[in-house]
Enzyme design. Sequence first.
Site, PDB file in Angstrom:
ATOM      1  CD  GLU A  91      -2.725   1.163   2.403  1.00 31.83           C
ATOM      2  OE1 GLU A  91      -3.562   1.987   2.603  1.00 31.83           O
ATOM      3  OE2 GLU A  91      -2.604   0.173   3.189  1.00 31.83           O
ATOM      4  CG  ASP A  92       1.587   2.828   3.016  1.00 26.80           C
ATOM      5  OD1 ASP A  92       0.698   3.505   2.451  1.00 26.80           O
ATOM      6  OD2 ASP A  92       1.586   2.286   4.278  1.00 26.80           O
TER       7      ASP A  92
END
Length: 723
Positions: A91-92
Site C-alpha cells: 500500500e505505501d
Amino acid sequence: MTWTLTEADPKNYPRKFLVLLDAVRQYNDNIDHDIPLLWKAFQFAQNAHMGQFRRSGEPYFEHVYNTALILTDLSMDTITLCAALLHDVVEDTAISEEIIAEEFSPTIAFLVKGVTKIGGIKFNSEQEQQAENFRKMLLGVAEDIRVLIIKFADRLHNMRTLGSLPLVKQRRIAIETRDVYAPLAHRLGMYRLKMEMEDLALKYLEPRIFNFLEKKVSAKREELEAYINNFTGLIEKKLRENGIEAVIFGRLKHFYSIYNKMKKQNKPFEEIYDVLAIRVIVNTVAECYGSLGYIHQLFKPIPERFRDFIANAKSNGYQSVHSTVIGPGGKLIEIQIRTHEMHKKAEVGIAAHWKYKESKDNDDSLDKHIQWLRDLVDMLKSDSTNESDFMETLKIDLFKDEIFVFTPKGDLISLPKGSTALDFAFAVHTEIGLRCIGAKVNAKIVPLNTELSSGDQIEIITSANHSPSYNWLKYVRTNKARSRIRKWLQRNEFEQSVKLGEEILEKGLRRLKKADKIKEVRERYQELGYQTLDLFHQALGKGDLTLRDVVNTLLDESEKPGDSEFTVDKILRPFTRTTQGVTIQGLDNVMVQFAKCCNPIPGDDIVGFITRGRGITVHRSNCKNIPKIESEQDRLIDVTWDLKGGRTFIARLNIICEDRKNMMYDIMAVIREMNTNMLSVNFDVEGKLARGQVAIMVENVRHAGRIIAKIKKIPGILSVERM
C-alpha cells in the site's frame, strides 16, 4: 527495489529483532527453523519503509514492527508475523504483491493483500446497520482468518498512537474501532484486544469521561489493590486447603465497561459496586466447579448473577463459570473460574485455534485446529447466551452470496455477489444509473459490466447525454437495476413511437394534400379505439395503425387518395444507398439497400422489406424498427446472404473510453492492423471519458467481432458495441 539480505547470524541481529525473537520463543520452541524467514521479512520491511515517517515523527517501520509484537501476544505463527511486518509494503511503497510472493511465498502475499484491501475501507457511519454490514464484509474479505487477526493488531497499534493525528481523524478512527473492530474482536472471542480497543476509543471520543474515570481509579488504586490482594488471599488459602492449585489474580474492569454500567444504571462512579473482577485459573473442569463451591462457602453469592459458560459455551467459544459474590465490606465482586486452556482462549479467542501446521498428515481428526474456517463456522453456529453479542446467529455461509462495497464518501452498500458497477449505480440512485457511462473501481476506470468484490470503492461517471440500452439488461444482477432499465426503455420507446407517429400523421397528410385535416383527425382519434392522443400517435409510430387505416376510417370517400399514394417509402423516407450481396427468393438483379438504422453485415440474421419503386430494404432480424412496418406482412420477405470474395460492408461502432493522449491513434492502429478502412470517426469528450462512433468497412460478422475484440484490449477502452 534493490536490497541486500544480511545472513541470519545472532551477532548481527539488532536489538529490535532480538526482542521480537524472544517474544516468539515464549510460545514457539521450534522458532529456530523459521528465523531466516522472519529475519528476511524484518529487513525487507525496514528497507521498504526507509525514509518514511508517521505523523508522530517516528519511522514508519515502528508501526509494522509493533504490529508484529502485538501478534506475539496472540501466539501467532511465523507466516502471520512475516505478513504483519510486510502488511503496509504494497500500500505505501512501490513494491507489488507479485514481488512479495516471489521473495517470500504466495501465502504471505495473500495475507498482505487481504490486510491492504481491508485497510482501504473507511467506515464513516454511526448507524448500527452499517456497522453490522461492515463487520460482515470484513469477515467476507478475510478469506484467511489471519488477515483479520493482523488487521486487529494493526488497528490496536494505530489506536495506541492516535494522539498524533488531527482531531477529525481521531474521531473517525475511534468510532470505527468502537463500532466495528471491537465488537468483531468480541465476536471472535479476542477479549484482550477488544477491551483495550474500547478503552482507547473512549479516550478519544469521550475524553472528559475517560479522564474522570482515570482520576477516580488512580485515587483509589492503592485501596483497590489492597482489597484485591486480601480477597484473593482468602480464596487461595481456601482452595489450597482443599487440594486445588490455582492461579488467582484480580483487576479493575476496564473503563469502557464501567462507563457503560454508569450509563445503563444511571449512577455515578461511587455507586457502581461491581467494578472488580477476579479470575481463578485451575487445571481441570472438575476443579472449576469444586472451586466455585468453596468460594460460595466463603462469600455469599447472588443467584441471579450466576452464569455457567462451561456447560453452555458462548457462540465465540468462550468458557468460564461466572459468579458474583458479596465480598468484604459489602462490595460486589465478579469471579470468573476457568481452566488454563479456557483462559488462553478467553484472552486471544480464535487466535488460539491457529496452530502452525508441521504435520503432513491429511487426517482432519489429527489436525483439528488448522481447520480454522470449520472452527469459526461451528462457533458462529452456536446459540449465544448473550443477547447483545454481535450477530448471534451469523455464519459465513449466510452471506456468501453478498458483497459490501463503498461509495466515495464511505457509505456502505450491500449487493448480491456477481453485481456489476451498473448495479451499484442504480443502488445509489436511479438517475445516476440512467446517466452512467463508466465507473472507477478503487480509483481505476472500468467498464460498467465490471463485476465487483467486497471492499471495492466505486465512483460512477455520468453524462447528461447518455441513456440506457437493451445491452444493459445482459449484465445487471439486481432486480432494482433491471426494473429501472426496463421502465426507462419502455417509456423511451413510447415517447419515440409517439414522436414518429406525429411525424407520420403530419407528413403523410401534408403529402396527400390533406394538411387541413390534421386537426380534425387528432380530435377524432377515439373513433379509432384509442383512449388518448398519445396512444393514437404511438400506434401509428409502432405500425399497429397505418395512415391508410386513419384515412379510410375518418375521411369521406371523396377525400380518400388512391392506394399508390400510401407507399411506405414516401412516408418513412428509407435510406437510398444500394448494394448487392443478398439473394431474394432466388431473384437476381434486384435493387437492394441496407437499412442504416441497424447496418446489417454478412453473418447477421436479416429480413427484407419491399418498398414500392425502390426495391428492398434489408434489416437485421432484431432491428427495433421492424415493428413499425410488420403490419404489412405481405411486404416482408425472406432474404439470404450471397457473397463473393472482396465485398465489404459498413459497420458502425459505439465506443466509450478514457479521454487520454493517443487513444484515437491506438484505435486507428488496430483498424490498420486488421487491414480495413475507417470511413468516419466522431467523438465527444465528457469529463474524463470520451464517447463516439467509428464507421469501418468489414467483410462479415466474424471480421467485425475480431476488430471489436482487439479494440476492447486497448488500455482505457470501456465498451465497444455495434450500432
